[in-house]
Scaffold this active site. Structure first.
Site, PDB file in Angstrom:
ATOM      1  N   LYS A  70       0.903  -1.190  -0.025  1.00 39.44           N
ATOM      2  CA  LYS A  70       0.042   0.106  -0.046  1.00 39.44           C
ATOM      3  C   LYS A  70       1.018   1.365   0.014  1.00 39.44           C
ATOM      4  O   LYS A  70       0.272   2.423  -0.263  1.00 39.44           O
ATOM      5  CB  LYS A  70      -1.012   0.023   1.375  1.00 39.44           C
ATOM      6  CG  LYS A  70      -2.043  -0.781   0.965  1.00 39.44           C
ATOM      7  CD  LYS A  70      -3.161  -0.235   0.233  1.00 39.44           C
ATOM      8  CE  LYS A  70      -4.534  -1.107   0.017  1.00 39.44           C
ATOM      9  NZ  LYS A  70      -5.584  -0.405  -0.594  1.00 39.44           N
ATOM     10  N   SER A 327       0.456  -9.934  -1.046  1.00 37.82           N
ATOM     11  CA  SER A 327       0.149  -8.531  -1.079  1.00 37.82           C
ATOM     12  C   SER A 327       0.309  -7.774   0.517  1.00 37.82           C
ATOM     13  O   SER A 327       0.730  -6.579   0.509  1.00 37.82           O
ATOM     14  CB  SER A 327      -1.037  -8.095  -1.498  1.00 37.82           C
ATOM     15  OG  SER A 327      -2.223  -8.587  -0.520  1.00 37.82           O
TER      16      SER A 327
END
Length: 529
Positions: A70, A327
């Site tokens: 992110k 992720s």
């Protein structure tokens, strides 16, 4: 699988325009994001590759400084702001990885940052934001409350750093795909056949898809979603954005009810297929990465691996090279027990059976002999009557559904009543911890299973909806370390009042299922044999 719609000539022209636009944005982002982000490893997963019959590569975004991809998008957005916008500061609403990415990026750039988080956010996440230099503002009981307050701060001059619905955020995430293609030669790979990407709002998917289709158009881009949070797949199938009534919260990093407008526009052009996976399959993928690399991803972080495994069940991947994005790794420690419980089920390596055996000496021993020395993973027993006992047993299997059916047939040939509970959600969540909780003679009992939001007043709201009109005869609650709790509840409902109960529960707004006819209830909890 959800196939994407056929694309028209006009759509093709629009796709080329978007490719050119985002290729430029991603190149620009590559000149910024490495101020804070690492070039993460692209690693071969030999054990999983052998199981799946392909060459599986893992893109390790779980090793970033904030243990998630992110910060790429957050930093790219903030680095592109004017000096005036920087001076006014940035704001976002998040209780997860995006919050930490914004806080770290803001500290690096010297920009004031305010992170609005629900009051129910775990302290470990609030502390992480503060330790990175962000101002954590606790507001409201849910994400929507936090977002509304963040938008008020935008009205006062601050810039919103959206977690996914922003071109600069998308471009920052697209640098992951740029790295993947550049790293392939280091692993001796000439051609990448597919990349599997977890999807929530779609920012990561959109950025990766744009760069892949720009540089390697033959490579398939496949989005992976939990089957209870499939807003992107549902939208692509319908040809328009879909807003889910509710999004599952186990994979909290992708718990989004509606895909972002900009990510959806890109996904319609550049995503080739969508895969949905269950909670059990996600748990199995978490375990797989631990076995492969001794790493523990968060549920959303394991979606790519789960997607490859599901895809391989219906597609021949022999000789193919595929990549799964890992992720993130921001998992709460208290969720690991639940993950371990469900992982074997996700790989069809465990079966759960409910069996009724005679209540007499030697029955246990005889029952175990029928299992033919298969490993027992769980065994729960409760006296039921002078003639029968109920057993809830977990059994390790190696041949999946075929072995399960064979085992059930063996038990039935011995005149032992047996019910397969492997796919029974109520049994997995509740009954395995409540064997023997029968209440003979209890009249008019109906069973309901709920998802309770983990916020102050949730139980009180439920009791207010019941309003003292119906007696609670059973209540079992489990929390899985996420922003929700699982509740099994028995209500005594006189004849003719079931419709009133349903209307009261519908008004309450909690997701629920009626479970009175569930065989697990009849066997272990109910009044009927």
């Amino acid at each position: 699988m959800n196939k994407t719609p056929q694309r028209t000539a006009a759509a093709s022209a629009e796709a080329q325009r978007l490719l050119a636009q985002y290729a430029k944005r991603i190149e620009q982002a590559a000149g910024r994001v490495y101020d804070v982000a690492d070039v993460t490893a692209l690693e071969h997963a030999p054990k999983l590759s052998a199981r799946l019959g392909c060459k599986l590569l893992l893109k390790r975004e779980d090793t970033q400084p904030v243990y998630s991809f992110k910060l790429r998008g957050a930093y790219n957005k903030m680095a592109s702001l004017s000096d005036e916008a920087r001076a006014h500061g940035v704001v976002t609403a998040s209780a997860g990885n995006h919050a930490q990415g914004v806080a770290l990026s803001a500290a690096k750039l010297g920009i004031p940052s305010s992170i609005v988080m629900p009051r129910t956010t775990p302290a470990i996440k609030v502390d992480a934001v503060r330790s990175l230099g962000g101002k954590a503002i606790l507001h409201g009981d849910a994400y929507d409350d936090a977002l509304a307050h963040a938008l008020e701060l935008v009205d006062r001059g601050m810039t919103l750093v959206h977690p996914y619905d922003d071109p600069e955020v998308i471009a920052g995430q697209g640098t992951i795909a740029r790295e993947i293609l550049e790293q392939l030669p280091q692993l001796g790979v000439e051609k990448l056949d597919a990349v599997f990407v977890c999807v929530g709002g779609g920012g990561l998917l959109a950025g990766i898809a744009a760069w892949i289709k720009h540089k390697s158009p033959h490579t398939k881009v496949i989005c992976v979603e939990p089957d209870d949070s499939n807003c992107m797949g549902a939208g692509l199938k319908a040809g328009r954005r879909i807003k889910l009534a509710q999004a599952g919260l186990f994979a909290d990093g992708v718990s989004v009810r509606q895909a972002g407008e900009e990510p959806f526009k890109l996904a319609r052009h550049f995503v080739d297929d969508c895969v949905e996976v269950s909670i059990d399959e996600i748990c199995a993928a978490i375990r797989d990465l631990f076995n492969e690399k001794r790493a523990v991803p968060e549920p959303a972080g394991a979606l790519g691996i789960a997607g490859v495994k599901r895809y391989a069940q219906t597609h021949d991947l022999s000789g193919k090279t595929v990549c799964a994005i890992v992720s993130g790794a921001n998992i709460n420690f208290d969720r690991l027990r639940y993950v371990a419980e469900r992982a074997e089920l996700g790989d069809d390596a465990e079966t759960l059976l409910a069996v009724t055996i005679p209540e007499k000496p030697g029955s246990f021993k005889k029952f175990l002999s029928h299992l033919r020395r298969r490993p027992i993973t769980e065994f729960n027993y409760r006296y039921s009557s002078s003639g029968a006992a109920h057993v809830f047993v977990g059994i390790k299997i190696t041949e999946g559904a075929a072995e399960r059916e064979k085992l059930i047939q063996i038990l039935r040939e011995q005149d032992l009543p047996v019910a397969d509970m492997t796919g029974n959600e109520m049994a997995k969540l509740h009954v395995r911890f409540m064997v023997g909780g029968r209440a003979p003679g209890l009249a008019d009992e109906h069973l309901f299973r709920f998802v309770f939001p983990e916020r102050p007043g949730a139980l009180e709201d439920f009791l207010h909806a019941i309003g003292g009109r119906w007696n609670i005869s059973l209540f079992h609650y489990r929390n899985h370390g996420a922003a929700f709790g699982r509740v099994l509840c028995g209500l005594q409902i006189p004849r003719g009042q079931l419709g009133d109960v349903r209307r009261s529960l519908d008004q309450l707004g909690y997701e629920y299922w009626e479970e009175t006819d569930n065989p697990a209830y009849a066997l272990f909890l109910g009044t009927r044999a």
